[in-house]
Design an enzyme around this catalytic site. Structure first.
Site, mmCIF file in Angstrom:
data_model
loop_
_atom_site.group_PDB
_atom_site.id
_atom_site.type_symbol
_atom_site.label_atom_id
_atom_site.label_comp_id
_atom_site.label_asym_id
_atom_site.label_seq_id
_atom_site.Cartn_x
_atom_site.Cartn_y
_atom_site.Cartn_z
ATOM 1 N N ALA A 29 135.578 13.828 4.589
ATOM 2 C CA ALA A 29 135.220 13.645 3.324
ATOM 3 C C ALA A 29 135.788 12.239 2.803
ATOM 4 O O ALA A 29 135.352 11.611 1.564
ATOM 5 C CB ALA A 29 135.974 14.779 2.269
ATOM 6 N N CYS A 52 105.330 22.204 -21.717
ATOM 7 C CA CYS A 52 106.190 23.029 -20.561
ATOM 8 C C CYS A 52 104.996 24.226 -20.262
ATOM 9 O O CYS A 52 104.627 25.331 -21.352
ATOM 10 C CB CYS A 52 107.329 23.463 -20.896
ATOM 11 S SG CYS A 52 107.765 24.893 -19.901
ATOM 12 N N CYS A 55 106.826 27.935 -21.235
ATOM 13 C CA CYS A 55 107.341 28.095 -22.631
ATOM 14 C C CYS A 55 106.118 29.349 -23.318
ATOM 15 O O CYS A 55 105.095 29.243 -22.909
ATOM 16 C CB CYS A 55 107.401 26.834 -23.359
ATOM 17 S SG CYS A 55 108.706 25.941 -23.307
ATOM 18 N N ASN A 77 102.618 34.008 -9.550
ATOM 19 C CA ASN A 77 102.208 32.502 -9.079
ATOM 20 C C ASN A 77 100.925 31.935 -9.173
ATOM 21 O O ASN A 77 100.271 32.746 -8.253
ATOM 22 C CB ASN A 77 103.112 32.204 -8.032
ATOM 23 C CG ASN A 77 103.647 30.808 -7.740
ATOM 24 O OD1 ASN A 77 102.927 29.862 -8.385
ATOM 25 N ND2 ASN A 77 104.823 30.728 -7.393
ATOM 26 N N HIS A 116 113.461 26.812 -23.753
ATOM 27 C CA HIS A 116 113.199 25.724 -22.794
ATOM 28 C C HIS A 116 114.511 25.256 -22.145
ATOM 29 O O HIS A 116 114.856 24.206 -21.131
ATOM 30 C CB HIS A 116 112.215 24.716 -23.301
ATOM 31 C CG HIS A 116 111.771 23.724 -22.358
ATOM 32 N ND1 HIS A 116 110.862 24.046 -21.299
ATOM 33 C CD2 HIS A 116 112.024 22.461 -21.979
ATOM 34 C CE1 HIS A 116 110.536 22.922 -20.687
ATOM 35 N NE2 HIS A 116 111.408 22.046 -21.305
ATOM 36 N N ASN A 156 115.327 28.197 -7.516
ATOM 37 C CA ASN A 156 115.535 26.687 -7.210
ATOM 38 C C ASN A 156 116.158 26.063 -8.500
ATOM 39 O O ASN A 156 115.081 26.052 -9.376
ATOM 40 C CB ASN A 156 114.270 26.130 -6.578
ATOM 41 C CG ASN A 156 113.911 26.643 -5.151
ATOM 42 O OD1 ASN A 156 114.987 27.010 -4.457
ATOM 43 N ND2 ASN A 156 112.682 26.385 -4.942
ATOM 44 N N SER A 164 110.324 21.895 -10.169
ATOM 45 C CA SER A 164 109.543 20.723 -11.095
ATOM 46 C C SER A 164 109.622 21.104 -12.478
ATOM 47 O O SER A 164 108.826 20.172 -13.160
ATOM 48 C CB SER A 164 108.262 20.785 -10.294
ATOM 49 O OG SER A 164 107.542 22.207 -10.664
ATOM 50 N N HIS A 167 112.540 24.205 -17.447
ATOM 51 C CA HIS A 167 112.643 25.639 -17.978
ATOM 52 C C HIS A 167 113.329 26.574 -16.949
ATOM 53 O O HIS A 167 112.662 26.995 -15.922
ATOM 54 C CB HIS A 167 111.177 26.048 -18.543
ATOM 55 C CG HIS A 167 111.174 27.201 -19.255
ATOM 56 N ND1 HIS A 167 110.710 27.059 -20.825
ATOM 57 C CD2 HIS A 167 111.580 28.535 -19.239
ATOM 58 C CE1 HIS A 167 110.881 28.248 -21.324
ATOM 59 N NE2 HIS A 167 111.363 29.143 -20.462
ATOM 60 N N HIS A 169 113.956 29.532 -14.817
ATOM 61 C CA HIS A 169 113.086 30.346 -14.222
ATOM 62 C C HIS A 169 113.419 30.435 -12.734
ATOM 63 O O HIS A 169 114.125 29.622 -11.993
ATOM 64 C CB HIS A 169 111.788 29.988 -14.266
ATOM 65 C CG HIS A 169 111.262 28.775 -13.361
ATOM 66 N ND1 HIS A 169 111.513 27.281 -13.619
ATOM 67 C CD2 HIS A 169 110.681 28.680 -12.164
ATOM 68 C CE1 HIS A 169 111.343 26.513 -12.884
ATOM 69 N NE2 HIS A 169 110.551 27.357 -11.970
ATOM 70 N N GLN A 171 112.072 32.772 -8.794
ATOM 71 C CA GLN A 171 110.901 33.414 -8.078
ATOM 72 C C GLN A 171 111.255 34.597 -7.648
ATOM 73 O O GLN A 171 112.251 34.784 -6.858
ATOM 74 C CB GLN A 171 110.288 32.133 -7.324
ATOM 75 C CG GLN A 171 109.886 30.844 -7.773
ATOM 76 C CD GLN A 171 108.971 30.000 -6.891
ATOM 77 O OE1 GLN A 171 108.049 30.431 -6.289
ATOM 78 N NE2 GLN A 171 109.477 28.889 -6.896
ATOM 79 N N HIS A 284 120.305 38.915 -1.216
ATOM 80 C CA HIS A 284 120.154 39.643 0.004
ATOM 81 C C HIS A 284 120.311 41.152 -0.297
ATOM 82 O O HIS A 284 121.522 41.326 -0.353
ATOM 83 C CB HIS A 284 120.805 38.857 1.102
ATOM 84 C CG HIS A 284 119.942 37.693 1.977
ATOM 85 N ND1 HIS A 284 120.744 36.900 2.821
ATOM 86 C CD2 HIS A 284 118.715 37.277 1.343
ATOM 87 C CE1 HIS A 284 119.571 36.144 2.982
ATOM 88 N NE2 HIS A 284 118.836 36.052 2.240
HETATM 89 O O1 LIG Z 1 107.254 27.094 -5.976
HETATM 90 P P1 LIG Z 1 107.708 25.599 -6.632
HETATM 91 O O2 LIG Z 1 108.892 25.903 -7.275
HETATM 92 O O3 LIG Z 1 106.872 25.098 -6.979
HETATM 93 O O4 LIG Z 1 108.336 25.073 -4.921
HETATM 94 C C1 LIG Z 1 109.423 25.071 -4.608
HETATM 95 O O5 LIG Z 1 109.925 26.155 -4.060
HETATM 96 C C2 LIG Z 1 109.488 26.893 -2.990
HETATM 97 C C3 LIG Z 1 110.212 27.907 -2.558
HETATM 98 O O6 LIG Z 1 111.634 27.764 -2.255
HETATM 99 C C4 LIG Z 1 108.995 25.725 -1.768
HETATM 100 O O7 LIG Z 1 108.403 26.293 -0.649
HETATM 101 C C5 LIG Z 1 108.612 24.330 -2.355
HETATM 102 O O8 LIG Z 1 108.651 23.426 -1.341
HETATM 103 C C6 LIG Z 1 109.560 23.922 -3.446
HETATM 104 O O9 LIG Z 1 109.117 22.592 -3.981
#
Ligand SMILES: O=P(O)(O)O[C@H]1O[C@H](CO)[C@@H](O)[C@H](O)[C@H]1O
Ligand SMILES: O=P(O)(O)O[C@H]1O[C@H](CO)[C@@H](O)[C@H](O)[C@H]1O
Lengths: 351, 351
Positions: A29, A52, A55, A77, A116, A156, A164, A167, A169, A171, A284
């Site tokens: 480090a 968005c 929203c 999705n 948001h 993510n 991207s 907001h 969220h 998945q 998990h």
């Molecule tokens: O589904 P999103 O948010 O558009 O996409 C994001 O998460 C996904 C799941 O980890 C990945 O496969 C994508 O590369 C990432 O950009």
């Protein structure tokens, strides 16, 4: 010749959840950084953003209008990686080198809040409880579909993690097969349970609580710790103290305790570099194949990329991709630093 | 109900080198991208940069002066992840959950050229031959050290791959243990060889040459292809046609053929998005444990992060970290796109 000092000397640590090693280089480090810096958006976000697609009341890519939702909101999705189509598959395509199988599944988006501009650490515990209940509902609903054997809930957070839209969220990708990482974990948990009649994580958490050095937060029902074998600089894991195999087995107290530790951990993360801390996180838990899974033990991984500051991340590249994961700071040091962070969010502390 | 179409339907493919699956979602490349864009430096680099710690004649972090080298130049990493110190280790530290072992090793930096502004695709084949000979020398020298059982040669290219200096260079991390990814490959190669008395990659390359669709470049001695199980959008592998277990077994013709395919492949990469194409690459070859390794077959992996353009990469995040690697374009499509690229570098074509 000197005696091994785990705090100073390069060494490898073993991850019994996936049976893989990680290279730890505690001294590293100290090296200067002249490489890439991430950009951090400091722009204050509006409570509602007309552009968005998450929203309430706005139009999505497929023309659908989001309802005026009050807590969380779940939809399929619009650009799903998995599809529900039933596919006829002739097994004879199989081949030593060209082995492929169709995969059936459902991808959903879970909005955490109509606001948001809020992220988990800034929400009320009761709001987070609502998210947990949404995850329970989805796990049950998706899991009960005949061909769905695994439900992966994840988030993510931050553009550096491929997110991207700020907001808040997460998945859910639900599918027929156990994904690679889950299958590895499954095999380890199963082998341990068959031998010891206790879950691996039940015993691991007890061992960590005795040692203390890697614990970040503890409450009555959950522990947040930096695993002994953590890969990412500030990787953590939230584990239930009780051997609970899935989120739907939480009692009311556990739902609250989980919401609380989620809030506290993400506050500490934000406070670490005074930034909205990016990470990928995910749960998990037991497969949804209709079988009993006493070997499974609920846990949630947090994989944050940052290493030195809000703009300097750890690059898992050449050696890591070809050889093995490598870290530049010990898990004990990371846990200490996280433990020292306040549980009051830096933004509200300023106000 | 429809019949499985590998070019259209979500599916999983199996990687027999490491026994892991990858999720392929062919249709997903169509989704719009609103996420993070990488910054690309378009600044022309000088042939010699007085502030570069890799250029000939300049001073490094530790005060040493680089020689006025003419081809490649190798030195011990000033911030090595591995150390040569011999460590006394009491086995009783071992524990189910807290298993750690000291690791001994050497990290080196390999400058590919005295020229600050050249990358592999822009060098002469004879210059690349010199790099190959340097790799041979290092593999022999490091491999002959008693405690070194594995020599990992790799390159991180581009700031997006954590590379902090554009001066063309790679690294070598040599160590006692087989790193995780190499050990997985080793086990697969060994099992295949024991059963078939041929190397797995010998048979795989023949199968790919018959099918043709994933071949990018072929010459008399080497093939560059997109593996059937590739994870990264434009991932490739250079494999020797002959079952050669290590780089030091190349004959003179093979050294030249390898240098040529390296140049052509990296030119195609640069031409794809008219940019200096980032990647991590590295050689997998026989361990240096003093034993014979007829099961090992020389191959070089290229893991490039870009997906759509010079600024939009594939994020291996949430699902990929927690579940399994996922790709948005088929390997066949990627191979076709790479095949179509010219083998004249876009910069020299313009001149
Ligand atoms: O589904 P999103 O948010 O558009 O996409 C994001 O998460 C996904 C799941 O980890 C990945 O496969 C994508 O590369 C990432 O950009
Ligand atoms: O050694 P470098 O180039 O300073 O560092 C780079 O490559 C290493 C080996 O893949 C990684 O561990 C580092 O995270 C990365 O920044």
């Amino acid at each position: 010749m000197k005696n091994f000092d785990i705090n100073e000397d390069p060494h490898r640590r073993f991850n019994p959840l996936i049976n893989e090693w990680v290279l730890v280089s505690p001294h590293r480090a100290k090296r200067p950084w002249q490489g890439q810096n991430e950009t951090v958006s400091t722009e204050a976000l509006p409570k509602h953003d007309p552009s968005c697609y998450l929203c309430p009341g706005n139009v999505r890519a497929n023309g659908e209008i989001n309802p005026a939702y009050k807590n969380s909101f779940v939809f399929d999705n619009d650009f799903a990686a998995l599809k529900q189509d039933e596919i006829i598959f002739e097994e004879d395509i199989k081949h030593t080198f060209f082995k492929a199988e169709p995969e059936q599944g459902i991808s959903r988006v879970v909005c955490f809040s109509p606001r948001h501009d809020l992220t988990l650490p800034e929400m009320e515990v009761s709001d987070i409880e609502n998210i947990v209940k949404t995850w329970q509902k989805e796990y049950t609903e998706l899991g009960s579909i005949k061909y769905i054997n695994h439900v992966q809930i994840f988030e993510n957070k931050g553009s550096v993690m491929g997110c991207s839209n700020p907001h808040p969220h997460g998945q859910i990708w639900a599918q027929s097969s156990l994904p690679t990482q889950v299958e590895k974990t499954h095999n380890s948990l199963k082998a341990y349970y068959d031998k010891n009649k206790r879950t691996l994580l039940e015993d691991y958490v007890q061992a960590e609580l005795r040692v203390e050095s890697r614990i970040v937060i503890e409450n009555e029902h959950f522990v947040a710790l930096v695993p002994f074998w953590a890969i990412w600089p500030y990787e953590t894991m939230i584990v239930s103290k009780r051997a609970i195999s899935k989120i739907t087995d939480f009692n009311a107290e556990e739902v609250t305790a989980y919401a609380k530790i989620l809030k506290q951990l993400t506050i500490k993360y934000d406070n670490l570099f005074n930034t909205s801390f990016p990470y990928s996180s995910g749960i998990h838990q037991a497969p949804t194949d209709g079988l009993d899974h006493p070997e499974w033990h609920f846990h949630m991984h947090f994989y944050p990329p940052l290493l030195r500051s809000a703009t300097v991340k750890k690059f898992m590249v050449g050696y890591e991709m070809l050889g093995e994961s490598q870290r530049d700071i010990t898990p004990e040091k990371s846990a200490e630093i996280l433990r020292q962070q306040e549980v009051i969010h830096y933004k509200s502390a300023v106000k």
